[in-house]
Scaffold this motif. Structure first.
Motif, PDB file in Angstrom:
ATOM      1  N   TYR A   1       0.841  -1.184   0.000  1.00 21.86           N
ATOM      2  CA  TYR A   1       0.000   0.000   0.000  1.00 21.86           C
ATOM      3  C   TYR A   1       0.878   1.236   0.000  1.00 21.86           C
ATOM      4  N   PRO A   2       0.603   2.262  -0.778  1.00 23.49           N
ATOM      5  CA  PRO A   2      -0.556   2.475  -1.639  1.00 23.49           C
ATOM      6  C   PRO A   2      -0.336   2.087  -3.108  1.00 23.49           C
ATOM      7  N   THR A   3       0.873   1.652  -3.480  1.00 23.71           N
ATOM      8  CA  THR A   3       1.085   1.387  -4.908  1.00 23.71           C
ATOM      9  C   THR A   3       0.384   0.119  -5.365  1.00 23.71           C
ATOM     10  N   ASN A   4      -0.245  -0.606  -4.442  1.00 27.10           N
ATOM     11  CA  ASN A   4      -0.994  -1.785  -4.874  1.00 27.10           C
ATOM     12  C   ASN A   4      -2.357  -1.404  -5.458  1.00 27.10           C
ATOM     13  N   LEU A   5      -2.758  -0.128  -5.271  1.00 29.50           N
ATOM     14  CA  LEU A   5      -4.036   0.312  -5.819  1.00 29.50           C
ATOM     15  C   LEU A   5      -3.832   0.747  -7.264  1.00 29.50           C
ATOM     16  N   THR A   6      -4.573   0.093  -8.175  1.00 30.12           N
ATOM     17  CA  THR A   6      -4.420   0.441  -9.587  1.00 30.12           C
ATOM     18  C   THR A   6      -4.714   1.926  -9.811  1.00 30.12           C
ATOM     19  N   ALA A   7      -5.727   2.439  -9.148  1.00 27.52           N
ATOM     20  CA  ALA A   7      -6.075   3.852  -9.320  1.00 27.52           C
ATOM     21  C   ALA A   7      -4.920   4.744  -8.871  1.00 27.52           C
ATOM     22  N   PHE A   8      -4.259   4.363  -7.803  1.00 31.99           N
ATOM     23  CA  PHE A   8      -3.130   5.148  -7.307  1.00 31.99           C
ATOM     24  C   PHE A   8      -2.018   5.189  -8.357  1.00 31.99           C
ATOM     25  N   ARG A   9      -1.764   4.019  -8.950  1.00 33.97           N
ATOM     26  CA  ARG A   9      -0.723   3.965  -9.987  1.00 33.97           C
ATOM     27  C   ARG A   9      -1.097   4.837 -11.173  1.00 33.97           C
ATOM     28  N   LYS A  10      -2.410   4.844 -11.489  1.00 33.34           N
ATOM     29  CA  LYS A  10      -2.861   5.686 -12.595  1.00 33.34           C
ATOM     30  C   LYS A  10      -2.640   7.158 -12.266  1.00 33.34           C
ATOM     31  N   ALA A  11      -2.917   7.526 -11.024  1.00 40.65           N
ATOM     32  CA  ALA A  11      -2.712   8.922 -10.618  1.00 40.65           C
ATOM     33  C   ALA A  11      -1.250   9.320 -10.829  1.00 40.65           C
ATOM     34  N   ILE A  12      -0.350   8.413 -10.469  1.00 39.45           N
ATOM     35  CA  ILE A  12       1.073   8.712 -10.661  1.00 39.45           C
ATOM     36  C   ILE A  12       1.385   8.841 -12.145  1.00 39.45           C
ATOM     37  N   ALA A  13       0.785   7.960 -12.952  1.00 41.60           N
ATOM     38  CA  ALA A  13       1.012   8.038 -14.399  1.00 41.60           C
ATOM     39  C   ALA A  13       0.559   9.390 -14.935  1.00 41.60           C
ATOM     40  N   TYR A  14      -0.617   9.862 -14.469  1.00 44.94           N
ATOM     41  CA  TYR A  14      -1.068  11.179 -14.922  1.00 44.94           C
ATOM     42  C   TYR A  14      -0.149  12.288 -14.403  1.00 44.94           C
ATOM     43  N   GLY A  15       0.445  12.059 -13.276  1.00 47.11           N
ATOM     44  CA  GLY A  15       1.294  13.092 -12.671  1.00 47.11           C
ATOM     45  C   GLY A  15       2.640  13.227 -13.346  1.00 47.11           C
ATOM     46  N   ILE A  16       3.058  12.197 -14.053  1.00 48.36           N
ATOM     47  CA  ILE A  16       4.385  12.238 -14.693  1.00 48.36           C
ATOM     48  C   ILE A  16       4.244  12.825 -16.094  1.00 48.36           C
ATOM     49  N   ASN A  17       5.061  13.813 -16.383  1.00 44.62           N
ATOM     50  CA  ASN A  17       5.035  14.444 -17.688  1.00 44.62           C
ATOM     51  C   ASN A  17       6.160  13.854 -18.546  1.00 44.62           C
ATOM     52  N   ARG A  18       5.777  12.893 -19.396  1.00 44.56           N
ATOM     53  CA  ARG A  18       6.802  12.182 -20.161  1.00 44.56           C
ATOM     54  C   ARG A  18       7.397  13.044 -21.270  1.00 44.56           C
ATOM     55  N   THR A  19       6.577  13.956 -21.801  1.00 43.23           N
ATOM     56  CA  THR A  19       7.102  14.838 -22.852  1.00 43.23           C
ATOM     57  C   THR A  19       8.226  15.703 -22.292  1.00 43.23           C
ATOM     58  N   GLU A  20       7.977  16.220 -21.080  1.00 39.33           N
ATOM     59  CA  GLU A  20       8.996  17.051 -20.456  1.00 39.33           C
ATOM     60  C   GLU A  20      10.248  16.217 -20.161  1.00 39.33           C
ATOM     61  N   LEU A  21      10.020  14.988 -19.777  1.00 36.97           N
ATOM     62  CA  LEU A  21      11.127  14.079 -19.476  1.00 36.97           C
ATOM     63  C   LEU A  21      12.010  13.897 -20.713  1.00 36.97           C
ATOM     64  N   VAL A  22      11.347  13.660 -21.842  1.00 33.96           N
ATOM     65  CA  VAL A  22      12.101  13.456 -23.084  1.00 33.96           C
ATOM     66  C   VAL A  22      12.857  14.725 -23.457  1.00 33.96           C
ATOM     67  N   GLU A  23      12.193  15.878 -23.275  1.00 32.42           N
ATOM     68  CA  GLU A  23      12.857  17.118 -23.663  1.00 32.42           C
ATOM     69  C   GLU A  23      14.006  17.475 -22.748  1.00 32.42           C
ATOM     70  N   LEU A  24      13.727  17.438 -21.431  1.00 30.15           N
ATOM     71  CA  LEU A  24      14.735  17.929 -20.484  1.00 30.15           C
ATOM     72  C   LEU A  24      15.856  16.922 -20.254  1.00 30.15           C
ATOM     73  N   VAL A  25      15.502  15.686 -20.067  1.00 26.45           N
ATOM     74  CA  VAL A  25      16.524  14.718 -19.673  1.00 26.45           C
ATOM     75  C   VAL A  25      17.180  14.059 -20.873  1.00 26.45           C
ATOM     76  N   VAL A  26      16.394  13.739 -21.885  1.00 26.92           N
ATOM     77  CA  VAL A  26      16.939  13.024 -23.038  1.00 26.92           C
ATOM     78  C   VAL A  26      17.290  14.006 -24.156  1.00 26.92           C
ATOM     79  N   HIS A  27      16.996  15.277 -23.924  1.00 25.44           N
ATOM     80  CA  HIS A  27      17.300  16.316 -24.908  1.00 25.44           C
ATOM     81  C   HIS A  27      16.665  16.020 -26.258  1.00 25.44           C
ATOM     82  N   GLY A  28      15.493  15.435 -26.219  1.00 22.10           N
ATOM     83  CA  GLY A  28      14.776  15.169 -27.464  1.00 22.10           C
ATOM     84  C   GLY A  28      15.220  13.917 -28.197  1.00 22.10           C
ATOM     85  N   TYR A  29      16.243  13.233 -27.703  1.00 25.61           N
ATOM     86  CA  TYR A  29      16.716  12.029 -28.389  1.00 25.61           C
ATOM     87  C   TYR A  29      15.966  10.801 -27.882  1.00 25.61           C
TER      88      TYR A  29
END
Lengths: 326, 588, 287
Positions: free
Chosen positions: B289-317
């Protein structure tokens, strides 16, 4: 008596180190098989079924009780067998010898250089204390000694390899160059040795210099130097024959401690220059939890340190007339 | 007199130093075509390139594959092509495969290659199951029959859909006459252990320096390789080594592909882009708990900005990852209709509120329904610490407090297996092959789903492509819906090379063998007409190959007894020491 | 009262040394940076902007690979590096002194303790740190713990040998004769006399810790969430084009120079103090 205490001490230290580096890695999370199955962040996942895993553990003797493993390990060492490296898939002793020769070359060369230079400069500095050369040497050596070795190495690469293209930036040899003569190979090795060795020399010379200078200053104040001067002996002669010889005493201990320290400490320089050596080996052994290699590398490094201490003791006895006729 | 001696020693030292400076440069050029390459990351040692000696990593397998062949292989488009086998047939039940072997193939030592070697290989590897550490799918093999010298029949226990790639295109065939007497293949190294049928013969291998050297197998049954000599080495900085000419080819991936920009419009360099078939993902603990709740995991997924991750960390590569793990380039398996949880802080907060996580004390951090700050550790490896840092700040906006803990590889592995975590960021390759779906949260093991496991087994045994594809799609859907892992990004990969040395580099679609993403398909070095890269892939820069770049001296490849230079240095030092001692004695 | 006088006398002697003053000035500079980091730094070092910006008016030293302001990182880095250095040197100094005093004063205890110290000194330092760091999972407090564990034996040995020579001094013997308790002798007669040596030792230990911390961070064994100078260097070194572009000038060089100058300042201060402690080192003219 003194010697017996010392030797017992050394044996005790070796035993402590042996058991320490037997148990510590086994207490760490993760095991050597993490690597074999493709550990996180690496490559492609290899899913091991329980049966294969158990077989692998048996193969490497990791399923035995700890006490049995420890017994086997100690027995192996007594027979000169350091075991089989799980990561490198080769006998630990072969891997260690392969790496140790480079480390010894690097550490040996730089130790010789920084010792000679440090002692000479320290003596000159002390002899001219307060003079221009003393101040100049003191300030400049303390300054260059303040560079962390890895930073210095990076600067050297940028300056000598990238900007001036004078020296190679990595490796210990030109890869697979067919050497036409031994001299050519030797010079290629020295050519690659230059930057890493210089880095080590610069980052270690300050300490020796300072100790030598201090030690000389202490000696110069002694009566027999004053007497020698009063006798009208040549300054250079007094410096070499009387002052330096006595001032060298504390240096020997320091060099010994440092040499041991350097064997393990070269890992920074090895990382910067991609130079093969024991430090890097040890680092990988920790990363991959390669127990046999980790134990072997630690043992070798400790043995070198103890040997250095031992030599220092011997030299100390040789140099110190008070101890010689005990 | 004493002074004179010092001077002599000094002269000698200077002499040696001077020699070394010039000696190092004085390599002689030869007519041979030599290609030197290095991997992106430091450390060039991938183990002894025998089928049982290489480290179980992609680059290790590749180095082994230069010397050993498989029954089938993959070309640039990922199509399975005949290799040691000219043709093959499958029985209707999918359990029997007949291979017609190529005639006239010889082992490096001149012995002929026959059906007996193939039978021996499978028997041997089955017997030494733990020694062959690269993919354990051999349990599907029941036995191998020899029909004649050039025909073998492989009987499987059950139908195995990916057989042609995962077994026939993966298991290196070894010579019976050498291995039949070897009882511990792992410890068998040396010249004999690397005798295969492959395009290159291993000349030298130096473990501590991470160097490999191969020479072309002139009598290779697929034709003489394009290069006479192939060298793999270890460098501290591949971009620098490429600039100085110490290597002719290397590849960069993810954030490190930024280095490519330094070569892209430089004459004398060519670049080629490929997908890495690699994914970075957040592994959740589905038992805690709490990561055993599927809804909780979904909330985290919505909270993570993957586009920003690709831009900032991977520099677009890189590209935001497929939430179903399979790389989008793999059109035959990729399910394009999966939810991608586009960044949405409001939605994340809504979900959490619905689960009774609210910020009651107004400190910007939500509280558990039971009280206490919603705060937990995010574990990752040193190389992904930047990603973790960014995710930490993104989730802070949702009201989740993350503490980043960086640990070394084996520790993370241990923690994942113990199940002592909430969230781990880790990555792996192999996502071109549906096999990867077996354990989506690998190397963790907290997410158990029996329907999923059954589905996986079913697809593996479904021989009809369309039916199997549907099942693979369902597996991906399940991952994207249940989120045992949330995928972050797929990095891009680029190889940079000197076209004047070799310009046939390509990335194999779906990866080499079972999915190794690197550009080292042995076809690159054999250069058959049909496998040459399509012209559209060739970058403009390679149109003017090697006009200005200074040619590096090519080392003379005379075989030399190993490392006598060392002995010389030690001998000189020793002699000097002895001389000094002798002189000292005399002076007394 | 006498303390203030002593301090004054000490300062008067210290300020004679030019090296000492230079060192002190540099150190004060970095301490100021560390203490007032939030006011001096233009940005929060964790805030992310556009990555890999070259130096400009917005970011004087550009931004790093995830867009953090390098100048702000450097300023906050002073906090981490100096804090670890001083914390470790003080704590290991206290432990080392306590053991040093006891082992110098009580012979049996000293004999056994010295064997332990010998063992600690014979264990290779950096390799041990690597093993422990991998084992303990890097965080600042774990690093501090490791450095303390490795730092005290040297201090103990130095203090002990000083105590051994002090013990034979007349006034100590005299105090013993009149039956003064051991604790009294240790605190009143011996401690004040080893104090100068201890200060020199603390300074040297601090510079060792700074090197060790940056080395570990450089090898990737530091705490990556802490903005130390070594960590900045680590990220710069693993960046693919650091050597073939100009990046090193604003990303690598400043962090490296910060470490170098901090060590330099400590070395100078240490030297100046050593001169004070050991008058023979003083030349005709002070430098």
């Amino acid at each position: 008596m003194h010697r017996i205490t010392k030797i017992t001490g050394y044996v005790a230290i070796i035993l402590v180190v042996l058991s320490f580096n037997f148990f510590l890695p086994r207490l760490m999370p993760g095991d050597p098989l993490s690597f074999l199955t493709g550990a996180p962040g690496m490559d492609m996942p290899i899913v091991l079924d329980e049966e294969t895993r158990a077989k692998l553990l048996t193969y490497y003797g990791l399923d035995k009780p700890l006490s049995q493993q420890f017994y086997d390990y100690m027995l192996g060492i007594l027979h000169g067998d350091l075991g089989w490296s799980i990561y490198h898939n080769a006998p630990v002793s072969d891997i260690l010898i392969g790496a140790l020769k480079w480390t010894l070359l690097l550490v040996g060369t730089s130790t010789a250089l920084y010792m000679v230079l440090g002692i000479l400069l320290g003596a000159i500095s002390a002899w001219n204390r307060g003079g221009k050369s003393d101040v100049g040497l003191l300030v400049s050596l303390l300054s260059i000694g303040s560079f962390p070795p890895f930073f210095l190495g990076m600067l050297f690469i940028i300056l000598f390899s990238v900007k001036l293209n004078l020296f190679p930036a990595f490796g210990a040899q030109t890869p697979f160059m067919g050497y036409s003569s031994l001299l050519e190979e030797a010079s290629d090795i020295l050519y690659h040795l230059f930057l890493p060795a210089t880095t080590l020399v610069i980052s270690h010379i300050g300490g020796v210099y300072l100790l030598m200078r201090n030690s000389m200053l202490n000696v110069i104040g002694e009566d027999y130097i004053l007497t020698a001067r009063a006798k009208g002996m040549a300054e250079w002669y007094i410096m070499r024959k009387h002052a330096m010889k006595n001032a060298l005493l504390p240096i020997t201990t320091m060099i010994a401690l440092r040499t041991g320290f350097m064997i393990g400490g070269t890992i920074l320089v090895e990382t910067v220059f991609a130079y093969p050596g024991v430090g890097r080996l040890l680092f990988d052994a920790v990363t991959y939890r390669d127990y046999p290699l980790l134990q072997g590398a630690f043992l070798i490094i400790t043995l070198v340190i103890i040997a250095a201490n031992f030599v220092a003791d011997m030299v100390y006895v040789q140099l110190d007339p008070r101890l010689r006729h005990d | 007199m004493k002074k004179g001696k010092n001077v002599d020693v000094l002269t000698l030292v200077i002499l040696i130093l001077v020699c070394s400076v010039f000696g190092g440069i004085a390599a002689v050029a030869a007519d041979e075509k030599v290609v030197k390459f290095a991997g992106d990351l430091p450390g060039g040692d991938w183990g002894y390139p025998s089928p049982f000696g290489f480290y179980p990593r992609g680059p290790g397998y590749i180095r082994m594959s230069f010397g050993f062949d498989t029954l089938t292989w993959k070309d640039q488009n990922g199509t399975v092509i005949p290799w040691l086998a000219d043709s093959w047939e499958m029985s209707d039940d999918g359990k029997t495969w007949t291979f017609h072997l190529h005639e006239g193939v010889k082992w490096h030592d001149g012995e002929p290659f026959t059906a007996k070697d193939v039978q021996f290989t499978f028997d041997y590897i089955k017997k030494h199951k733990t020694s062959f550490k690269w993919f354990q799918t051999l349990g599907y093999i029941d036995h191998v029959d020899i029909v004649d010298d050039h025909t073998v029949v492989i009987h499987l226990t059950e139908p195995f859909a990916p057989f042609l790639v995962d077994i026939a295109g993966n298991v290196p065939i070894i010579p019976e006459h050498i291995w039949k007497d070897v009882s511990d293949p792992v410890k068998f190294v040396g010249d004999k252990a690397v005798i295969g049928t492959g395009p290159f013969k291993l000349l030298k291998y130096n473990k501590e320096q991470g160097y490999y050297e191969w020479e072309a197998n002139e009598e290779y049954f697929k034709g003489k390789p394009l290069v006479d000599k192939l060298i793999s080495l270890s460098v501290n900085d591949p971009a620098l080594a490429l600039t100085t000419g110490d290597i002719d080819e290397t590849s960069f991936w993810g954030r490190r592909a930024k280095a490519v920009s330094a070569f892209e419009n430089k004459s004398g360099f060519g670049t080629r882009w490929g997908p890495s078939y690699w994914v970075l993902k957040v592994i959740f603990n589905c038992e805690r708990y709490p990561t055993n709740l599927t809804a909780f995991r979904k909330a985290i997924a919505y909270g993570i900005n993957r586009t920003e991750l690709v831009e900032l960390v991977v520099h677009g590569y890189g590209i935001p990852a497929n939430t179903g793990l399979i790389h989008p380039d793999v059109t035959e398996w990729y399910n394009p209709d999966l939810p991608d949880y586009e960044h949405n802080v409001t939605k994340a907060i809504e979900i959490l509120n619905a689960l009774n996580f609210t910020d009651t004390d107004g400190d910007g951090i939500m509280e558990y329904p039971e009280g206490g700050d919603l705060e937990f550790n995010l574990i990752t490896l040193d190389k992904f610490s930047r990603e973790a840092e960014l995710i930490k700040s993104q989730l802070a906006a949702v009201g989740i407090k993350i503490n980043v803990k960086v640990m070394d590889m084996s520790t993370v592995d241990g923690i994942l297996k113990e199940g002592n975590f909430f969230m781990v960021i880790s990555g792996h390759g192999g996502i071109a092959n549906p096999n990867i779906l077996e354990k989506p949260d690998w190397p963790g093991g907290t997410c158990k789903n029996e329907t999923y496991t059954a589905l996986f087994k079913e697809q593996r045994e479904t021989m009809d492509y369309k039916a199997r594809k549907e099942l693979v799609f369902k597996l991906q859907e399940s991952i994207a819906e249940n989120l045992p892992v949330y995928t972050l990004y797929h990095p891009k990969m680029c190889c940079v090379y000197r076209p004047e040395k070799l310009d046939t580099w390509f990335f194999t679609k779906g990866g080499v063998g079972i999915g190794i993403p690197i550009e080292m398909n042995k076809l690159v070095f054999i250069g058959e007409e049909e496998v040459r890269p399509a012209p559209s892939l060739a970058p403009a820069a390679s149109a003017s190959p090697g006009t200005t770049s200074a040619p590096t001296p090519i080392p003379t490849p005379t075989p030399e007894p190993e490392q006598p230079g060392f002995d010389v240095i030690f001998a000189i030092t020793g002699l000097l020491a002895v001389a000094y001692l002798v002189l000292r004695r005399k002076n007394r | 009262m006498t303390e203030i006088k002593d301090l004054n006398r000490f300062w008067n002697a210290y300020k004679e040394s030019r090296l000492g003053l230079i060192g002190l000035a540099i150190l004060l500079f970095f301490v100021t940076l560390a203490v007032f980091a939030p006011y001096i730094a233009p940005y929060d070092p964790h805030e992310m902007f556009k990555p890999m910006e070259h130096p400009g008016s917005d970011h004087l030293l550009g931004t790093n690979d995830i867009g953090q302001d390098i100048l702000s990182e450097l300023i906050y880095g002073a906090r981490v590096s100096l804090f670890i250095a001083f914390f470790v040197s003080v704590v290991s100094g206290i432990i080392g002194t306590a053991f040093g005093l006891l082992s110098g004063y009580f012979e049996m205890f000293g004999f056994f303790l010295m064997r332990i110290v010998d063992a600690f000194l014979a264990i290779p330092r950096l390799p041990l740190i690597i093993v422990i760091a991998a084992f303990m999972r890097p965080s600042i407090w774990n690093l501090i713990f490791i450095f303390i564990i490795l730092g005290w034996p040297i201090t103990t040995r130095i203090i002990r040998s000083e105590v051994l020579s002090l013990r034979t001094r007349n006034y100590v013997e005299a105090a013993r004769m009149v039956g003064a308790p051991d604790t009294y002798i240790l605190m009143k007669h011996i401690l004040p006399n080893v104090f100068p040596l201890l200060v020199v030792r603390l300074i040297i230990e601090a510079s060792h810790v700074i090197i060790a911390e940056s080395s570990l961070s450089f090898l990737g064994l530091g705490d990556p969430t802490a903005k130390s100078w070594g960590m900045i260097l680590h990220y710069a070194f693993v960046y693919p084009t650091i050597f073939i572009s100009d990046l090193w000038m604003w990303w690598m060089l400043p962090a490296g120079l910060c470490i170098t100058f901090t060590i330099l300042s400590l070395t100078f201060i240490g030297y100046a103090l050593e001169e004070l402690v050991n008058p023979r080192l003083r030349g005709m003219t002070r430098i």
